[in-house]
Design a protein around this motif. Structure first.
Motif, PDB file in Angstrom:
ATOM      1  N   ASN A 128       0.674  -1.072  -0.051  1.00 29.70           N
ATOM      2  CA  ASN A 128      -0.139  -0.006  -0.060  1.00 29.70           C
ATOM      3  C   ASN A 128       0.879   1.282  -0.036  1.00 29.70           C
ATOM      4  O   ASN A 128       1.896   1.210   0.846  1.00 29.70           O
ATOM      5  CB  ASN A 128      -0.965   0.093   1.342  1.00 29.70           C
TER       6      ASN A 128
ATOM      7  N   GLU B 142      -5.809  11.204  -9.041  1.00 31.22           N
ATOM      8  CA  GLU B 142      -5.806   9.750  -8.773  1.00 31.22           C
ATOM      9  C   GLU B 142      -5.376   9.757  -7.048  1.00 31.22           C
ATOM     10  O   GLU B 142      -4.475  10.317  -6.728  1.00 31.22           O
ATOM     11  CB  GLU B 142      -4.785   8.967  -9.402  1.00 31.22           C
TER      12      GLU B 142
ATOM     13  N   SER C  47      -6.366   7.643  -2.808  1.00 38.16           N
ATOM     14  CA  SER C  47      -7.026   6.832  -2.245  1.00 38.16           C
ATOM     15  C   SER C  47      -6.801   7.009  -0.810  1.00 38.16           C
ATOM     16  O   SER C  47      -5.988   7.591  -0.386  1.00 38.16           O
ATOM     17  CB  SER C  47      -6.259   5.326  -2.687  1.00 38.16           C
TER      18      SER C  47
ATOM     19  N   VAL D 285     -10.346   0.839   1.542  1.00 42.86           N
ATOM     20  CA  VAL D 285     -10.224   1.697   0.191  1.00 42.86           C
ATOM     21  C   VAL D 285     -11.328   2.269  -0.384  1.00 42.86           C
ATOM     22  O   VAL D 285     -12.495   1.778  -0.126  1.00 42.86           O
ATOM     23  CB  VAL D 285      -9.985   0.272  -0.831  1.00 42.86           C
TER      24      VAL D 285
ATOM     25  N   TYR E 267     -11.097   4.625  -3.465  1.00 38.84           N
ATOM     26  CA  TYR E 267     -10.363   4.977  -4.379  1.00 38.84           C
ATOM     27  C   TYR E 267     -11.013   5.689  -5.542  1.00 38.84           C
ATOM     28  O   TYR E 267     -12.241   5.360  -5.755  1.00 38.84           O
ATOM     29  CB  TYR E 267      -9.733   3.558  -5.114  1.00 38.84           C
TER      30      TYR E 267
ATOM     31  N   LYS F 183     -10.240   7.885  -9.322  1.00 37.38           N
ATOM     32  CA  LYS F 183      -9.601   8.413 -10.699  1.00 37.38           C
ATOM     33  C   LYS F 183     -10.444   9.175 -11.517  1.00 37.38           C
ATOM     34  O   LYS F 183     -11.338   8.763 -11.723  1.00 37.38           O
ATOM     35  CB  LYS F 183      -8.862   7.224 -11.100  1.00 37.38           C
TER      36      LYS F 183
END
Length: 792
Positions: A230, A343, A345, A358, A360, A362
């Motif tokens: 990670n 991008e 997270s 998570v 996330y 984008k």
């Protein structure tokens, strides 16, 4: 009693400033040597250069020099100098207590951002640090009439320095700082380096280049262990480059071109939320305690094991052609392209276990705009401007949220969870017939297209000497489309509507307007009044949800409409040694757009919150009683609340009957988040009376904000009391070539969160618990450092 005490405090502040000095807010024309008048402030709040004392609306303008003296390098810091401005989560702003109470990419901002006359369609375009700045103008109330798309609550107008013809020169600025890190045995260093170079290209053209590098460590410390594989990137890094080219081909024809690229990385003070308070029965408390974490308002210790990073690329180009006819008619065309790529997270649970590790995202965004504007000649009884505006954008975004709720790995594949199981289609329990990727989660991928067309104009007519009437209008046509898909993964518990593809279209026509008058009673006293309507376009929720019949759909968010009445006076006294500006306003919002937690889905949903009212008084004072000493300040008295909001989501344990029925309540009368009743700011600078060109100076500032609640439904853990922060700098100026200073910001180390929120993980637990988290910005702790500026 509290209101009276705040009013008294404001009157005391006004009296103090009236008897002391004052700097003006914005691009200033400095007084002559030995003159003790306040500097004249020139702004472009109405898309033309004019004295701030002649502009018939409420605004605060802060110069680049003022921000440099206070070591303010981003838009979030401007709030310390503009009492009507507040900073929320995820780079959002509010003006007069009203902002965008949502972080979905599918709706616009209520407070717009314009940089060098270009309206930025999304808040992410405002993430670069400030450099080569001329001024920042905070325009209060609806501003969409003249500033492009959407400004129903206010506008931040950022103006950078233009190339100088015939001048070869530049400047180098260095800032070194160290921030406190409560609860950790370390410091958080920072450095920001800026370079400006102005290069004559020909007798009538010039190029101006800007470069910036920044490195700033978050005051929050990670006490957890990040799982292998990670990425964890907390420290902020900025690299920015900007080029500006100005060519004046003749006295009547010019070209101004700007291009820039900005790279920002690091999630510190964005995603490294800490635990503020654990509710009764919290499942997170013992897990956090395993690494030594203790929740509290002074807790700066993060403990996530998942990935945390944030990469943002922004930039674009623009070109302005301007032609002035022999009669003084000005015709200009501004074409602009802006983009961002993001991008990022974050670990939602912030714990050393995979509850929901998570979140996330984008995304890629491009916008194109073109504005053709015709301004009438100045000096005539009839003045003003008319124009045509076109805006087009495309947002491509994909995101996913998932985790395994802390369940042991040997339990997850078994029925009924079936996470990672080998599925046998059509099998009966306890054999898994489907394979789930995670215990809980959601995913979405969408494309949103926006097109907007507008025709606008604002005219003034001088009826008699000193009295002008003002009339303006804007017709806007908006069309938006979204193409959204759910179903990349399978989950035992889904946080969205049914998997599938969803197509939605919405369009809207709007007529906004403004009517008013201004009266120049004397050369230094001007009265004004106006009533106008603002507009913020439609949008969508950024995920599909289920209706009462269980059918999935994407909610369409109706346009947000504001109606404002404002009266004010702008005045100067004692040969401009004292400037006093006062305004009073009332704004009503219909179909106000907000985002709140849907406890059934455990996800955030955008909705229209019926009606909001914002009303208050704003005072700005500048004074300069004698040479060397300047002070500026101001205060706001504000009442911003929901006039009608029957569908607000309840918080756990809320003692309202309807909460037990459908988990909603009527929030009518509740104050909006981060809308203080009283805010004030004061800045004073004194230059010592010495002979020669080396001049020592000292600068001090004080910011006060009354208590607020950060959470939409007024949950008790979101309340935060009154705050007072102090800063100062001590330095020396060597002519106009060099300046050095030592500074302290938030000197008393007040730990003021940027946001407070309810933790959805504990809320979904068994038993459910009302726990709170907080995000601290870079200025939430004391920072000390030094600055050096060299001009050549």
């Amino acid at each position: 009693m509290k209101t009276n005490s705040r009013l008294k405090a404001g009157l005391v502040l006004t009296t103090m400033l009236a008897s002391m000095p004052g700097v003006a807010f914005a691009q200033a024309t400095a007084p002559a040597e030995g003159d003790v008048a306040t500097a004249e402030i020139v702004v472009t709040a109405q898309r033309r250069s004019e004295s701030i004392q002649k502009v018939p609306l409420s605004l605060t303008a802060v110069t680049g020099a003022e921000l440099r003296d206070r070591a303010i390098s981003d838009l979030a810091g401007v709030a310390a100098a503009a009492p009507s401005l507040q900073i929320g989560s995820d780079a959002s702003f509010s003006v007069r207590g009203v902002g965008t109470l949502a972080f979905a990419g599918t709706i616009d901002s209520s407070v717009a951002l314009a940089v060098d006359e270009v309206n930025m369609g999304r808040p992410a375009l405002g993430t670069p640090l400030l450099m080569d700045l001329q001024r920042v103008e905070v325009l209060n109330g609806p501003q969409g009439l003249l500033f492009g798309k959407n400004a129903s609550a206010g506008l931040l107008n950022v103006v950078t320095a233009r190339p100088e013809l015939g001048v070869f020169g530049g400047s180098t600025e260095l800032e070194f700082s160290s921030r406190d890190t409560p609860g950790a045995n370390r410091s958080a260093p920072g450095i920001i380096a800026k370079q400006v170079l102005n290069i004559p290209v020909s007798a009538n053209s010039a190029l101006r280049l800007n470069v910036l590098y920044g490195y700033q460590e978050s005051p929050v410390t990670n006490i957890g262990t990040v799982a292998a594989g990670n990425r964890f990137d907390s420290n902020r890094r900025n690299f920015q480059i900007k080029g500006k080219y100005l060519a004046e081909f003749s006295d009547s024809f010019s070209l101004y071109v700007i291009g820039d690229y900005n790279r920002a990385t690091g999630a510190g003070s964005f995603f490294d939320a800490t635990w503020r308070e654990f509710g009764t029965g919290s499942a997170a408390r013992p897990v956090y305690a395993q690494v030594g974490g203790v929740a509290g308002p002074d807790n700066f210790l993060y403990a996530g094991d998942g990935a945390m990073y944030r990469d943002i690329d922004t930039g674009g180009a623009q070109a302005t052609l301007k032609y002035v006819t022999g009669s003084g008619l000005e015709i200009s065309n501004l074409f602009a392209w802006r983009f961002y790529d993001v991008e990022q997270s974050l670990d939602i649970d912030r714990l050393q276990t995979n509850l929901v590790n998570v979140n996330y995202t984008k995304s890629n965004y491009n916008q194109y705009s073109n504005e053709l504007r015709v301004a009438l000649p100045s000096g005539n009884r009839l003045g003003g401007q008319v124009g045509l505006y076109y805006f087009q954008s495309k947002l491509n975004q994909e995101g996913e949220i998932f985790g395994n709720q802390g369940l042991p790995s040997f339990v997850l594949p078994s029925f009924p969870f079936c996470v990672g199981a080998t599925a046998v289609p059509g099998a009966f329990p306890p054999t898994c017939s489907v394979r789930n990727d995670y215990f809980i989660g959601r995913d979405a991928k969408y494309t949103m297209d926006t097109k907007s067309y507008a025709a606008f104009g604002q005219l003034t007519y001088e009826v008699v000497d000193g009295l002008q009437v003002i009339g303006g209008a804007r017709f806007t046509h908006d069309k938006i489309d979204v193409d959204l898909f759910h179903g990349k993964r399978n989950y035992f518990i889904s946080l969205s509507g049914p998997n599938g593809r969803y197509l939605q279209t919405s369009s809207n026509d709007n007529f906004s307007w403004k009517l008013g008058a201004q009266y120049q009673a004397t050369p230094t006293i001007m009265f004004y009044a106006f009533h106008g309507r603002g507009y913020k376009g439609p949008g969508f929720n950024d995920t599909a949800i289920r209706n009462s019949s269980g059918v999935g759909f994407i909610p369409t968010i109706r346009p947000e409409i504001s109606n404002t009445t404002e009266v004010g006076v702008k005045s100067s006294f004692f040969d401009r040694k004292l400037t006093l500006n006062i305004s009073a306003f009332n704004t009503d919002f219909d179909d106000y757009q907000v985002q709140s937690l849907d406890t059934a889905l455990q996800t955030f949903v955008v909705q229209n919150a019926a009606k909001v009212q914002a009303r208050g008084i704003e005072v700005n004072v500048s004074a300069r009683p004698f040479a060397g000493l300047t002070i500026n300040g101001g205060f706001n008295i504000l009442d911003t609340k929901f006039k009608s909001f029957p569908g607000a989501q309840c918080y756990l344990g809320q003692a309202v009957a309807s909460c037990a029925v459908n988990n909603t309540f009527d929030a009518t009368g509740l104050r909006l988040p981060i809308s203080p009743k009283f805010t004030s700011t004061v800045q004073a600078t004194y230059e010592l009376p010495v002979s020669g060109t080396t001049v020592p100076y000292i600068q001090g500032n004080w910011y006060h904000r009354s208590s607020v609640n950060y959470i939409l439904n007024g949950a008790p853990g979101g309340a935060f009391g009154a705050v007072d922060t102090f800063g100062f700098s001590l330095g020396v100026k060597v002519g106009d070539k060099m300046q050095f200073s030592l500074f302290c910001k938030n000197c008393t180390n007040e730990h003021i969160p940027q946001s407070i929120g309810i933790d959805p993980g504990d809320l979904a637990g068994r038993p459910a618990a009302l726990s709170y988290t907080q995000v601290f910005g870079l200025d939430a702790v004391r920072s000390v450092g030094g600055t050096l500026t060299i001009r050549y």
